[in-house]
Design a protein around this motif. Structure first.
Motif, mmCIF file in Angstrom:
data_model
loop_
_atom_site.group_PDB
_atom_site.id
_atom_site.type_symbol
_atom_site.label_atom_id
_atom_site.label_comp_id
_atom_site.label_asym_id
_atom_site.label_seq_id
_atom_site.Cartn_x
_atom_site.Cartn_y
_atom_site.Cartn_z
ATOM 1 N N THR A 23 0.817 -1.216 0.000
ATOM 2 C CA THR A 23 0.000 0.000 0.000
ATOM 3 C C THR A 23 0.850 1.265 0.000
ATOM 4 O O THR A 23 0.308 2.365 -0.114
ATOM 5 C CB THR A 23 -0.935 0.022 1.230
ATOM 6 N N GLN A 24 2.172 1.107 0.137
ATOM 7 C CA GLN A 24 3.079 2.250 0.049
ATOM 8 C C GLN A 24 4.305 1.854 -0.766
ATOM 9 O O GLN A 24 4.377 0.747 -1.297
ATOM 10 C CB GLN A 24 3.469 2.728 1.461
ATOM 11 N N ALA A 25 5.267 2.767 -0.874
ATOM 12 C CA ALA A 25 6.436 2.565 -1.731
ATOM 13 C C ALA A 25 7.169 1.260 -1.411
ATOM 14 O O ALA A 25 7.309 0.880 -0.248
ATOM 15 C CB ALA A 25 7.398 3.741 -1.581
ATOM 16 N N VAL A 26 7.645 0.572 -2.466
ATOM 17 C CA VAL A 26 8.413 -0.672 -2.322
ATOM 18 C C VAL A 26 9.898 -0.297 -2.304
ATOM 19 O O VAL A 26 10.464 0.102 -3.321
ATOM 20 C CB VAL A 26 8.116 -1.646 -3.477
ATOM 21 N N ARG A 27 10.548 -0.432 -1.138
ATOM 22 C CA ARG A 27 11.897 0.098 -0.944
ATOM 23 C C ARG A 27 13.017 -0.880 -1.275
ATOM 24 O O ARG A 27 14.145 -0.466 -1.531
ATOM 25 C CB ARG A 27 12.065 0.555 0.514
ATOM 26 N N CYS A 28 12.741 -2.166 -1.256
ATOM 27 C CA CYS A 28 13.816 -3.134 -1.524
ATOM 28 C C CYS A 28 13.226 -4.407 -2.121
ATOM 29 O O CYS A 28 12.153 -4.859 -1.692
ATOM 30 C CB CYS A 28 14.575 -3.455 -0.235
ATOM 31 N N ALA A 84 10.231 -5.350 0.435
ATOM 32 C CA ALA A 84 10.113 -4.567 1.674
ATOM 33 C C ALA A 84 9.498 -3.226 1.327
ATOM 34 O O ALA A 84 9.827 -2.631 0.297
ATOM 35 C CB ALA A 84 11.483 -4.372 2.311
ATOM 36 N N SER A 85 8.632 -2.729 2.207
ATOM 37 C CA SER A 85 7.857 -1.535 1.856
ATOM 38 C C SER A 85 7.747 -0.557 3.015
ATOM 39 O O SER A 85 7.932 -0.912 4.189
ATOM 40 C CB SER A 85 6.463 -1.956 1.386
ATOM 41 N N ASP A 86 7.396 0.673 2.664
ATOM 42 C CA ASP A 86 7.109 1.694 3.663
ATOM 43 C C ASP A 86 5.846 1.377 4.462
ATOM 44 O O ASP A 86 5.581 2.021 5.482
ATOM 45 C CB ASP A 86 6.929 3.060 2.988
ATOM 46 N N ASP A 87 5.052 0.393 3.994
ATOM 47 C CA ASP A 87 3.823 0.034 4.718
ATOM 48 C C ASP A 87 4.100 -0.897 5.907
ATOM 49 O O ASP A 87 3.183 -1.484 6.471
ATOM 50 C CB ASP A 87 2.791 -0.596 3.779
ATOM 51 N N HIS A 88 5.395 -1.046 6.281
ATOM 52 C CA HIS A 88 5.856 -1.806 7.455
ATOM 53 C C HIS A 88 5.842 -3.314 7.239
ATOM 54 O O HIS A 88 6.038 -4.073 8.189
ATOM 55 C CB HIS A 88 5.027 -1.482 8.710
ATOM 56 N N ASN A 105 13.398 -0.976 5.219
ATOM 57 C CA ASN A 105 14.364 -0.433 4.257
ATOM 58 C C ASN A 105 15.048 -1.490 3.407
ATOM 59 O O ASN A 105 15.434 -1.220 2.268
ATOM 60 C CB ASN A 105 15.447 0.363 4.999
ATOM 61 N N VAL A 106 15.218 -2.703 3.968
ATOM 62 C CA VAL A 106 16.048 -3.682 3.269
ATOM 63 C C VAL A 106 15.638 -5.100 3.641
ATOM 64 O O VAL A 106 15.192 -5.354 4.763
ATOM 65 C CB VAL A 106 17.544 -3.430 3.599
ATOM 66 N N VAL A 107 15.759 -6.024 2.689
ATOM 67 C CA VAL A 107 15.579 -7.460 2.938
ATOM 68 C C VAL A 107 16.744 -8.211 2.296
ATOM 69 O O VAL A 107 17.316 -7.746 1.306
ATOM 70 C CB VAL A 107 14.249 -8.020 2.377
ATOM 71 N N GLU A 108 17.094 -9.359 2.851
ATOM 72 C CA GLU A 108 18.202 -10.151 2.317
ATOM 73 C C GLU A 108 17.963 -11.626 2.631
ATOM 74 O O GLU A 108 17.646 -11.978 3.767
ATOM 75 C CB GLU A 108 19.519 -9.696 2.936
ATOM 76 N N GLU A 150 18.374 -0.729 18.687
ATOM 77 C CA GLU A 150 19.614 -0.120 18.207
ATOM 78 C C GLU A 150 19.399 1.394 18.114
ATOM 79 O O GLU A 150 18.277 1.873 18.115
ATOM 80 C CB GLU A 150 20.003 -0.702 16.842
ATOM 81 N N ALA A 151 20.500 2.136 17.996
ATOM 82 C CA ALA A 151 20.420 3.595 18.134
ATOM 83 C C ALA A 151 19.878 4.292 16.898
ATOM 84 O O ALA A 151 19.235 5.341 16.995
ATOM 85 C CB ALA A 151 21.809 4.144 18.468
ATOM 86 N N THR A 152 20.106 3.746 15.709
ATOM 87 C CA THR A 152 19.709 4.406 14.472
ATOM 88 C C THR A 152 19.016 3.416 13.544
ATOM 89 O O THR A 152 19.121 2.206 13.727
ATOM 90 C CB THR A 152 20.944 4.996 13.755
ATOM 91 N N PRO A 153 18.298 3.915 12.524
ATOM 92 C CA PRO A 153 17.637 3.011 11.570
ATOM 93 C C PRO A 153 18.628 2.090 10.868
ATOM 94 O O PRO A 153 19.800 2.444 10.677
ATOM 95 C CB PRO A 153 16.991 3.981 10.571
ATOM 96 N N VAL A 154 18.162 0.903 10.490
ATOM 97 C CA VAL A 154 18.993 -0.067 9.766
ATOM 98 C C VAL A 154 19.044 0.360 8.302
ATOM 99 O O VAL A 154 18.009 0.474 7.643
ATOM 100 C CB VAL A 154 18.411 -1.485 9.887
ATOM 101 N N ARG A 155 20.260 0.588 7.774
ATOM 102 C CA ARG A 155 20.395 1.093 6.411
ATOM 103 C C ARG A 155 20.654 -0.025 5.396
ATOM 104 O O ARG A 155 20.177 0.035 4.265
ATOM 105 C CB ARG A 155 21.530 2.113 6.339
#
Length: 657
Positions: A147-152, A165-169, A193-196, A230-235
């Protein structure tokens, strides 16, 4: 002491000015770890060899910023997606544009090459995922669900699945051969943000802006574990080649994770900032980061990093007793079933075979002629992409690891010459004929085309037509090249014939269903059944009948048909657009005055159920017509027959201005 260890374990390799404007995307080649591609707001894609200061090739053709890039497994092809939704594929060895793929309506956010077949997957801000056949220049299938942008996007190691992976969580797993979703993984509380995929086991890792890494079991379809707080988002994340651990890139560090149980084995301090991608070669992890127009590369010596519970530094942030280490070669879950093959790498498409050529459309031909691969550094280009024996080419040399700088000396930072400062050596563009075996329908775009062609994939279809599971597996090379070409040509011809038979059979079956309803005299139920089939070709056939007899139109019918007309007006097929215009004109002439009068009338006194129902239908039709009026307005400036039809409809819909 800690600083000394950190210096030996990680160091900054290089810093370059990659573009004349901001860098909007970058990616490392995963085979060598030495090839780097950057996409910029200057609409260029630049190719670099890591630790060399100058651009090797600069790829042009995009007219909007390049927002996603990806290099294929063999590091021979590169695909780039732009802000406008266009996708271009370049052949790095031949230094030329290979394909231009149009169809997305918004920014391309993610791309990936299939590990074996000639397929590319693309994810967009328009929430759609598309699978493209690079050889035949066609969209094979569209996967809808986010339902939102597909990021990976990532293909599984066996080539059978696609993870998104998407912005829709959410993270979704798609079956490529069946053309449908297998499972939706929920649990993240922020954009993913990312899948592997794990290189061997049925395991998937995902990293999110919610600052967690989650591990998913692909047999039981459930969460295995979750690294939190963790302290920051996973990039970015990357599994070690042997699958023993997962590396995760954060703003100021590289973290090494295990998942059964979840634990952090090691933390390496790396001041890379916005780290965008990771790759491994010679037991070194290469990371690249971006800051405006500058791209920096970093090295982490993995021989100094703890990758399991029994390492040099010991576990971090976890006081629980360690589970017994899993013996090498064993697994807690199923291993990917890779078919045996004697072909060491995917078979390359031959571009000079007469049997494979077809003339491209004039629009695509012009577009591809405007796309260029400018060789900026001939010496590096020949060394990397054109060795004497091209069969055994290994992109950038990877025989030696990057040497660590002396501890007491600062890292020497080299700045590359900007592409605009380098003398362009233009390579003559080869003949732009496409090496396709069969004619394919034009790729969908935001502008209508002037000819109708049969749809390859009917809307009611749940699986990609003409594809089978073997299309997503590596080919076995056991015949002479000539025999393979002939056999493949015949296979493609038969596949096209079978595709058309399936399309026509499906359409005939659907029309029989609608006709059975029609024969009862209940027109509304007949139209309802046509809409439920979800095949626009059936809607067109039905409307062509209804349009011949205006008395069949009722207000009830309008509420059902107007959303379908909206789809027809945006179709790439001329006949669909024409039918949509005819139906809309009849509805406007017959019902628009009635709708506006009822909506303008003062409210009734007392309870009048019939009037309330009519008012509700009029409000619904008005809302639908309002949406369609925006489409009509945008298309009224077109030339030709469609342009005049849209201008006439625009006048009829002036009330919506």
């Amino acid at each position: 002491m800690a600083a000394s260890v950190a210096t030996k374990t990680s160091w900054k390799l290089q810093e370059i000015t990659a573009h004349s404007s901001n860098v909007s995307s970058l990616v490392l080649g995963k085979s060598s770890g030495r090839l780097l591609a950057t996409g910029g707001e200057d609409c260029r894609v630049n190719i670099w060899s890591v630790n060399k200061p100058n651009c090797i090739i600069s790829l042009t053709g995009h007219t909007t910023p390049v927002e996603s890039v990806r290099i294929n497994t063999n590091e021979e092809l590169i695909v780039a997606g732009s802000q406008s939704g266009s996708i271009r594929v370049w052949d790095l060895e031949a230094a030329k544009i290979l394909r231009t793929l149009m169809g997305h309506k918004a920014n391309i956010c993610s791309l990936d090459f299939h590990p074996f077949g000639s397929f590319v997957a693309s994810g967009s801000l328009d929430t759609n995922i598309k699978l493209w056949d690079v050889r035949r220049k066609g969209c094979v299938f569209r996967y809808k669900g986010h339902t939102q942008a597909v990021r990976c996007l990532r293909f599984s190691p066996d080539g059978k699945w696609l993870a998104s992976a998407s912005d829709d969580h959410t993270v979704k797993l798609w079956d490529l051969a069946a053309g449908k979703i297998m499972f939706e993984f929920t649990g993240h509380t922020g954009p993913v943000n990312v899948v592997e995929f794990h290189p061997n086991e049925y395991l998937l890792a995902s990293g999110s802006a919610d600052r967690t890494v989650r591990f998913w079991d692909l047999e039981k379809f459930q969460v295995v574990s979750c690294i939190e707080e963790e302290a920051t988002p996973v990039r970015c994340v990357l599994f070690n080649p042997d699958g023993c651990c997962l590396y995760s890139g954060y703003q100021d560090s590289l973290r090494v994770y295990g998942w059964e149980p979840e634990r952090c084995f090691d933390v390496v301090l790396v001041t890379w900032g916005k780290v965008a991608d990771l790759s491994i070669c010679n037991n070194q992890l290469i990371g690249v980061s971006v800051s405006q127009s500058t791209v920096s590369s970093f090295v982490v010596d993995l021989s100094r990093v703890t990758k399991s519970g029994s390492g040099l530094h010991g576990p971090i942030k976890d006081d629980r007793p360690l589970a017994q280490p899993t013996p090498t070669g064993s697994s807690l879950r199923r291993i990917y079933d890779r078919p045996s093959t004697t072909c060491s790498k995917p078979q390359r498409v031959k571009h000079n075979s007469e049997s494979e050529r077809r003339s491209p459309s004039s629009e695509d031909d012009r577009d591809e002629k405007e796309s260029k691969a400018e060789i900026q550094n001939p010496e590096d280009y020949k060394e990397i992409f054109q060795p004497k024996n091209s069969i055994t080419r290994t992109p950038p040399r990877k025989s030696e690891p990057f040497p660590a700088p002396p501890e007491d000396e600062p890292v020497i930072v080299k700045e590359a010459a900007k592409p605009s400062q380098v003398v362009d050596i233009q390579t003559p563009l080869p003949n732009q004929e496409n090496p396709d075996l069969v004619q394919r329908p034009p790729i969908a775009s935001s502008t209508p085309v002037t000819r109708a062609e049969p749809s390859v994939i009917p809307a009611a279809r749940n699986a990609p037509i003409g594809l089978k599971a073997s299309d997503f597996l590596p080919a076995v090379k056991n015949q002479s090249q000539c025999e393979i070409v002939d056999e493949e040509a015949m296979s493609q011809i038969r596949k096209g014939h079978e595709t058309m038979c399936v399309v026509l059979t499906s359409r005939h079956k659907n029309l029989d269903t609608v006709r059975a309803m029609w024969s009862t005299g209940d027109i509304k139920t007949s139209v309802d059944s046509a809409v439920a089939i979800n095949d626009l070709s059936v809607i067109v056939d039905l409307l062509n009948i209804v349009n011949q007899k205006a008395s069949l139109w009722k207000l009830d019918l309008c509420t059902i048909i107007l959303p379908q007309i909206e789809k027809l007006l945006q179709s790439k097929y001329e006949s669909y657009v024409q039918t949509g215009c005819t139906s809309l004109k009849l509805i406007l002439q017959r019902f628009l005055p009635l709708i506006t009068d009822i909506l303008a009338a003062p409210p009734s006194v007392g309870v009048d159920i019939t009037r309330e129902e009519r008012l509700h239908k009029c409000k619904l039709c008005y809302k639908q017509l309002k949406n369609i009026s925006n489409i009509i307005k945008n298309k009224s400036g077109l030339s030709g027959r469609h342009g005049s039809a849209f201008r006439e409809l625009h006048l009829l819909m002036a009330v919506f201005e």
